[in-house]
Design an enzyme around this catalytic site. Structure first.
Site, short mmCIF file in Angstrom:
data_model
loop_
_atom_site.label_atom_id
_atom_site.label_comp_id
_atom_site.label_asym_id
_atom_site.label_seq_id
_atom_site.Cartn_x
_atom_site.Cartn_y
_atom_site.Cartn_z
N ASP A 19 0.84 -1.20 0.00
CA ASP A 19 0.00 0.00 0.00
C ASP A 19 0.87 1.25 0.00
O ASP A 19 0.70 2.15 -0.83
CB ASP A 19 -0.94 0.00 1.21
CG ASP A 19 -1.82 -1.23 1.22
OD1 ASP A 19 -2.69 -1.33 0.35
OD2 ASP A 19 -1.60 -2.11 2.07
N GLU A 276 1.54 -6.53 -5.10
CA GLU A 276 1.18 -5.66 -6.23
C GLU A 276 2.37 -4.87 -6.78
O GLU A 276 2.67 -4.91 -7.97
CB GLU A 276 0.07 -4.70 -5.78
CG GLU A 276 -0.31 -3.71 -6.84
CD GLU A 276 -1.67 -3.07 -6.62
OE1 GLU A 276 -2.56 -3.68 -6.00
OE2 GLU A 276 -1.85 -1.94 -7.11
O1 TRH Z 1 4.37 -6.11 0.73
P1 TRH Z 1 3.42 -6.71 -0.21
O2 TRH Z 1 3.03 -8.06 0.08
O3 TRH Z 1 2.15 -5.79 -0.31
C1 TRH Z 1 0.85 -6.29 -0.32
C2 TRH Z 1 0.19 -6.08 -1.65
O4 TRH Z 1 0.31 -4.76 -2.13
C3 TRH Z 1 -1.26 -6.44 -1.54
O5 TRH Z 1 -1.90 -6.16 -2.75
C4 TRH Z 1 -1.89 -5.68 -0.40
O6 TRH Z 1 -3.21 -6.03 -0.27
C5 TRH Z 1 -1.15 -6.02 0.86
O7 TRH Z 1 0.20 -5.63 0.72
C6 TRH Z 1 -1.72 -5.34 2.06
O8 TRH Z 1 4.05 -6.71 -1.70
P2 TRH Z 1 4.27 -5.52 -2.74
O9 TRH Z 1 2.99 -4.98 -3.25
O10 TRH Z 1 5.19 -6.04 -3.74
O11 TRH Z 1 5.01 -4.37 -1.94
C7 TRH Z 1 6.33 -4.48 -1.53
C8 TRH Z 1 7.02 -3.12 -1.61
O12 TRH Z 1 8.28 -3.21 -1.01
C9 TRH Z 1 7.26 -2.65 -3.05
O13 TRH Z 1 7.08 -1.26 -3.14
C10 TRH Z 1 8.71 -3.02 -3.30
C11 TRH Z 1 9.28 -2.77 -1.94
N1 TRH Z 1 10.54 -3.44 -1.62
C12 TRH Z 1 11.65 -2.66 -1.38
O14 TRH Z 1 11.59 -1.42 -1.51
N2 TRH Z 1 12.80 -3.27 -1.01
C13 TRH Z 1 12.92 -4.62 -0.88
O15 TRH Z 1 14.02 -5.12 -0.55
C14 TRH Z 1 11.78 -5.41 -1.16
C15 TRH Z 1 11.86 -6.90 -1.04
C16 TRH Z 1 10.59 -4.79 -1.51
#
Ligand code: TRH
Length: 380
Positions: A19, A276
């Site tokens: 989010d 996402e």
């Molecule tokens: O963390 P998530 O599982 O987020 C989820 C989804 O958005 C889902 O749709 C929502 O309903 C739920 O949260 C509440 O996975 P997502 O979306 O990939 O977000 C991870 C964020 O972290 C993304 O912006 C990439 C970032 N990230 C980094 O900046 N550094 C890192 O080392 C990693 C592994 C991720």
């Protein structure tokens, strides 16, 4: 209609980083590319600081990358509303803020930015108005998506050029490996691994250990790293630690700042992503990906998984499409994983070409921030 320049984005951090990952990316892009005065309200600055380490979680108000960041505290102090109000992922706006919107002579444009889905119904619901039951306010639903009839995906103006420059620059790649403390293994398949800890990690690690080619797997620090260490009886997999099993070397990384995570995705041969935002960034990386979808109640997510798999594979060669579908199903707990890896590994050259075509096609669509700005000028 006159340009609406003041935007408020409201974000609650549910239980992960997606989010805030999306909202922070959107706010930055609105400020840097669309001359928007973006104010981002976030209820959990500690999670936010994982993606943006320059952020100080102790501050109620601060400026970063041209965005005003405000703590969204439980006791919300009434404030003058902006001209465009984004309620991200149906988070409930503070009642005092809604009342203040209703009290404006010129009502703010209220948009609920929805979660991403490749399902067909998204096109029908995109941009639909929903009048408030009591107040003279209308909320619009805005759906990101993969087709021209949706709001598109977040994609910064310079993203594709920056990715191409990085992927064509061996020195830049070597520098990023050095920065991460990763020793490249000649001829190895390099994989980044980000998934929910519920993923069937043990059979995947066993398949990788028995791989005919060496595999280096990079694991940013999340609960999955601990699950891997437990599955291998190795204690921990902390940043800087590595674990070797057969052909597999696992390397622990810190949780990276958002821009560094892009570089990781661009540099790896294959990316396991989730939710996402990392899922979208892996598509922009133009590399093969394996998606761990965010699990929802009543298994609603399986329809989402199938819809994206079908859309993504439409133009892919049949054997590669089948290998991908089988591994994605298995990784999401819908079938057994053990047999799925070898076919997927064999399809990687074909999946790499397909990932490049997919990213190039998607990049022809207008991006989400640009579409939101256009919508803010003419919602009807
Ligand atoms: O963390 P998530 O599982 O987020 C989820 C989804 O958005 C889902 O749709 C929502 O309903 C739920 O949260 C509440 O996975 P997502 O979306 O990939 O977000 C991870 C964020 O972290 C993304 O912006 C990439 C970032 N990230 C980094 O900046 N550094 C890192 O080392 C990693 C592994 C991720």
């Amino acid at each position: 209609m006159a340009r609406r320049k003041r935007w408020d984005i409201f974000c609650t951090v549910v239980d992960n980083y997606g989010d805030i990952g999306v909202c922070w990316r959107l706010a930055r892009q609105l400020a840097s590319e669309h001359d928007v005065q973006a104010r981002l309200w976030v209820d959990d600055l500690i999670s936010f600081a994982k993606l943006a380490p320059e952020l100080d979680p102790a501050q109620d108000r601060q400026f970063l990358c041209g965005v005003e960041i405000r703590r969204w505290a439980a006791s919300f102090v009434a404030t003058a509303p902006a001209e465009v109000v984004i309620e991200a992922f149906a988070c409930d706006l503070p009642q005092a803020y809604i009342d203040a919107m209703a009290a404006q002579t010129e009502k703010p444009l209220w948009i609920n930015l929805e979660y991403l889905s490749a399902e067909n119904w998204v096109e029908d619901r995109h941009r639909l108005p929903s009048p408030h039951p009591q107040l003279a306010l209308t909320k619009y639903f805005f759906f990101p998506g993969f087709t021209e009839k949706t709001g598109g995906l977040l994609r910064e103006a310079g993203l594709i050029a920056a990715r191409d420059a990085f992927q064509n620059d061996a020195q830049a790649q070597a520098a990023s490996w050095r920065k991460l403390g990763v020793e490249p293994v000649p001829g190895a398949l390099i994989i980044s691994l980000f998934a929910y800890p519920s993923a069937p990690i043990a059979p995947l690690l066993a398949a990788w250990a028995a791989s005919p080619t060496p595999i280096v797997c990079l694991v940013p620090e999340t609960p999955l790293a601990a699950a891997i260490a437990t599955a291998l009886g190795a204690g921990t997999l902390k940043p800087g630690q590595s674990i070797a099993r057969g052909q597999l070397t696992l390397v622990g990384l810190p949780f990276l700042a958002q821009p560094d995570y892009d570089w990781l995705l661009w540099a790896c041969d294959l990316n396991f992503v989730r939710g996402e935002d990392s899922f979208v960034r892996a598509q922009w990386a133009a590399k093969p990906l394996v998606w761990h979808i965010y699990p929802q109640h009543d298994a609603v997510h399986t329809a989402k998984l199938e819809a994206f798999t079908a859309r993504y594979c439409l133009e892919a060669p049949a054997p590669a499409a089948q290998a991908l579908a089988e591994l994605w199903q298995a990784w999401n707990g819908l079938s057994k994983l053990a047999a799925a890896w070898p076919a997927f590994a064999a399809a990687l050259p074909s999946l790499t070409r397909h990932a490049q075509c997919w990213a190039a096609d998607l990049a022809h669509q207008p991006d989400l921030a640009t579409q939101l700005v256009k919508f803010s000028q003419n919602p009807l």
